[in-house]
Design an enzyme around this catalytic site. Structure first.
Site, short mmCIF file in Angstrom:
data_model
loop_
_atom_site.label_atom_id
_atom_site.label_comp_id
_atom_site.label_asym_id
_atom_site.label_seq_id
_atom_site.Cartn_x
_atom_site.Cartn_y
_atom_site.Cartn_z
CE LYS A 133 -38.67 -33.62 49.85
NZ LYS A 133 -38.60 -34.34 51.10
NE ARG B 89 -35.36 -24.56 46.75
CZ ARG B 89 -34.70 -25.35 47.61
NH1 ARG B 89 -35.03 -26.60 47.75
NH2 ARG B 89 -33.73 -24.87 48.34
CG LEU B 90 -37.93 -28.96 38.27
CD1 LEU B 90 -38.01 -30.46 38.01
CD2 LEU B 90 -38.49 -28.17 37.10
CG HIS C 267 -33.91 -20.96 30.52
ND1 HIS C 267 -33.45 -21.53 31.70
CD2 HIS C 267 -33.16 -21.50 29.53
CE1 HIS C 267 -32.49 -22.38 31.42
NE2 HIS C 267 -32.29 -22.39 30.12
N GLY D 89 -31.61 -11.11 41.86
CA GLY D 89 -32.86 -10.38 41.66
C GLY D 89 -32.75 -9.24 40.66
C1 GAR Z 1 -31.03 -15.09 35.08
O1 GAR Z 1 -30.02 -15.07 34.12
C2 GAR Z 1 -32.14 -16.05 34.70
O2 GAR Z 1 -32.36 -16.08 33.32
C3 GAR Z 1 -31.59 -17.37 35.20
O3 GAR Z 1 -31.02 -17.03 36.44
C4 GAR Z 1 -30.54 -15.69 36.40
C5 GAR Z 1 -31.08 -14.94 37.60
O4 GAR Z 1 -30.55 -13.65 37.68
N1 GAR Z 1 -32.61 -18.33 35.30
C6 GAR Z 1 -32.46 -19.63 35.04
O5 GAR Z 1 -31.41 -20.11 34.69
C7 GAR Z 1 -33.72 -20.48 35.19
N2 GAR Z 1 -33.55 -21.79 34.70
P1 GAR Z 1 -31.22 -12.54 38.59
O6 GAR Z 1 -31.40 -13.14 39.99
O7 GAR Z 1 -30.22 -11.43 38.61
O8 GAR Z 1 -32.52 -12.13 37.98
#
Ligand code: GAR
Length: 193
Positions: free
Chosen positions: A65, A93-94, A111, A12
């Site tokens: 899922k 999740r999608l 992303h 988070g």
């Molecule tokens: C972040 O680096 C975000 O960009 C990535 O997960 C991490 C979550 O970090 N998201 C993805 O890869 C989505 N496909 P956080 O929980 O510390 O914000």
């Protein structure tokens, strides 16, 4: 007041960055609810510590899922919290029709790559393994694909010689924390939210 709903599966830190931007006044919004598909995720602890309503998306033990029923329940929780714009922040999740239809063009994702390169999990490790010279961060509107949908904001980052995947992810996250609140603000303004 723009009300955000945040969905996350992990630490988070992006949710924290959004909250910090709200507190400092650079993002005029409030977080109406934080939801996680992982009951143990630190994002829920952060929400609790900051007095933000939060809850668990119950995927009944399924690892990936995200059923239509659970997506509809999630949309219901977001609507009940008065959410105008949903922000995926490390949500793994999608998202499909029930949630997309409830919030048309109103779900954003961050992303850690220059999409369309390296969609999916651990994009930073994918970039290191592919030996590319640069990667970056993308904020985009969510559609039914995996890390597809119209790009709102992208920032490039050069990969250092011999940089490890972990070190690269740390540097990408610094960018994430800066540009996600900015992209949310720009996008919400463009939709008059
Ligand atoms: C972040 O680096 C975000 O960009 C990535 O997960 C991490 C979550 O970090 N998201 C993805 O890869 C989505 N496909 P956080 O929980 O510390 O914000």
């Amino acid at each position: 007041m723009l009300t955000l709903g945040i969905l996350g599966s992990g630490s988070g830190s992006n949710m924290q960055a959004i909250l910090d931007a709200i507190t400092s006044g650079t993002l005029q919004a409030k977080i109406g609810i934080v939801l996680s598909d992982n009951p143990d995720a630190f994002i829920l602890k952060r929400a609790e510590e900051n007095g933000i309503p939060h809850g668990v998306i119950d995927c009944a033990g399924h690892k990936t899922k995200f059923s239509d029923l659970v997506q509809a329940q999630t949309a219901g929780m977001l609507k009940q919290a008065g959410v105008d714009l949903v922000c995926l922040a490390g949500f793994m999740r999608l998202v499909k029709a029930p949630l997309l239809d409830a919030f048309p063009s109103k779900i954003l994702n961050i992303h850690p790559s220059l999409l369309p390169a390296f969609p999916g999990v651990a994009a930073w490790a994918q970039a290191v393994a592919a030996k590319v010279k640069e990667t970056g961060v993308t904020v985009h509107v969510v559609d039914s694909g995996m890390d597809t949908g119209p790009v709102i904001l992208q920032e490039k980052l050069e990969i250092l010689p011999d940089e490890t995947a972990d070190a690269l992810h740390k540097r990408l996250q610094v960018i994430e924390h800066r540009i996600y609140p900015l992209a949310i603000s720009q996008y919400a303004n463009s939709l008059n939210l």
